[in-house]
Motif scaffolding. Structure first.
Motif, short mmCIF file in Angstrom:
data_model
loop_
_atom_site.label_atom_id
_atom_site.label_comp_id
_atom_site.label_asym_id
_atom_site.label_seq_id
_atom_site.Cartn_x
_atom_site.Cartn_y
_atom_site.Cartn_z
N GLY A 13 -42.09 73.63 60.84
CA GLY A 13 -42.98 74.18 59.81
C GLY A 13 -43.51 75.55 60.20
O GLY A 13 -43.55 76.48 59.38
N ALA A 14 -43.94 75.70 61.44
CA ALA A 14 -44.47 76.98 61.91
C ALA A 14 -43.38 78.05 61.93
O ALA A 14 -43.60 79.21 61.55
CB ALA A 14 -45.08 76.82 63.30
N ILE A 15 -42.19 77.67 62.34
CA ILE A 15 -41.07 78.63 62.37
C ILE A 15 -40.70 79.05 60.95
O ILE A 15 -40.45 80.22 60.68
CB ILE A 15 -39.86 78.02 63.11
N THR A 16 -40.72 78.11 60.02
CA THR A 16 -40.42 78.42 58.61
C THR A 16 -41.46 79.39 58.06
O THR A 16 -41.12 80.35 57.35
CB THR A 16 -40.40 77.13 57.77
N VAL A 17 -42.73 79.17 58.39
CA VAL A 17 -43.79 80.07 57.92
C VAL A 17 -43.59 81.48 58.50
O VAL A 17 -43.70 82.48 57.78
CB VAL A 17 -45.18 79.51 58.28
N LEU A 18 -43.30 81.57 59.79
CA LEU A 18 -43.08 82.88 60.42
C LEU A 18 -41.90 83.61 59.81
O LEU A 18 -41.98 84.80 59.49
CB LEU A 18 -42.88 82.72 61.92
N LEU A 19 -40.79 82.91 59.60
CA LEU A 19 -39.62 83.56 59.01
C LEU A 19 -39.87 83.96 57.56
O LEU A 19 -39.41 85.01 57.11
CB LEU A 19 -38.40 82.64 59.11
N THR A 20 -40.64 83.16 56.83
CA THR A 20 -41.00 83.51 55.45
C THR A 20 -41.85 84.77 55.42
O THR A 20 -41.67 85.64 54.57
CB THR A 20 -41.73 82.34 54.78
N LEU A 21 -42.80 84.87 56.35
CA LEU A 21 -43.63 86.08 56.43
C LEU A 21 -42.79 87.32 56.77
O LEU A 21 -43.00 88.40 56.19
CB LEU A 21 -44.75 85.90 57.45
N VAL A 22 -41.84 87.18 57.67
CA VAL A 22 -40.97 88.30 58.01
C VAL A 22 -40.15 88.72 56.79
O VAL A 22 -40.05 89.92 56.48
CB VAL A 22 -40.05 87.93 59.20
#
Length: 184
Positions: A13-22
């Motif tokens: 979930g945290a990785i998905t959020v970070l990649l979405t922000l990028v």
């Protein structure tokens, strides 16, 4: 290897959020760049040069943009205005040019006279500044400094005439040589 898989599973979930922000940041950057390029492609781009006609120096303004340049106002260099060779009428025309304005269509060209002979001002630097607006009312300004001794407007023209005359002479000599060989 299993540690990496466990880390990814626990923090997906945290990785998905970070990649979405990028990806969101990249999309915003692309949108701003596209917006700026679209605006820049649809604006007037007035560029200046110095040209010589019949021994006199002219400023040549060309609109290379895709829209009209409105309210183009030219400021003549004070060094030109203070030249002794002017009549009062010519000096008044140059001063009036600074108070008036004109428009340039896309691809439009206008020659602004300086009423100066090239030989009289060839060693002096010339300055030109002008402002113009686009269709939305946004103002642009440009400033140029020309050194005529470097540009050598008329010497270049004389060089081309000499080169043409030499080429004509070479062709004439070649034709005469061919004609002599044909005569036997």
């Amino acid at each position: 290897m299993y540690n990496i898989i466990d880390f990814l599973n626990h923090n997906s979930g945290a990785i998905t959020v970070l990649l979405t922000l990028v990806l969101a940041f990249i999309n915003i950057f692309q949108w701003r760049l596209a917006h700026k390029l679209r605006h820049d492609a649809n604006r007037p781009k007035v560029l200046a040069n110095v040209d010589g006609v019949d021994g006199f120096v002219y400023y040549k303004l060309v609109n290379y943009g895709s829209s009209s340049a409105l309210e183009v106002k030219v400021k003549i260099d004070s060094q030109i205005l203070n030249t002794q060779q002017y009549t009062t009428r010519q000096r008044n025309k140059l001063k009036a040019l600074g108070h008036g304005s004109f428009s340039l269509l896309p691809g439009g060209v206008i020659y602004v006279p300086t009423y100066c002979l090239w030989l009289d001002i060839k060693d002096k630097p010339l300055k030109l500044s002008y402002t113009y607006k686009d269709m939305s009312g946004k103002k642009y300004s440009e400033e140029y400094a020309f050194t005529l001794s470097v540009l050598d407007i008329f010497a270049y023209r004389d060089h081309n005439e000499r080169a043409d005359n030499e080429l004509k002479k070479d062709i004439r000599n070649a034709l005469n040589t061919i004609a002599k060989k044909i005569e036997f």
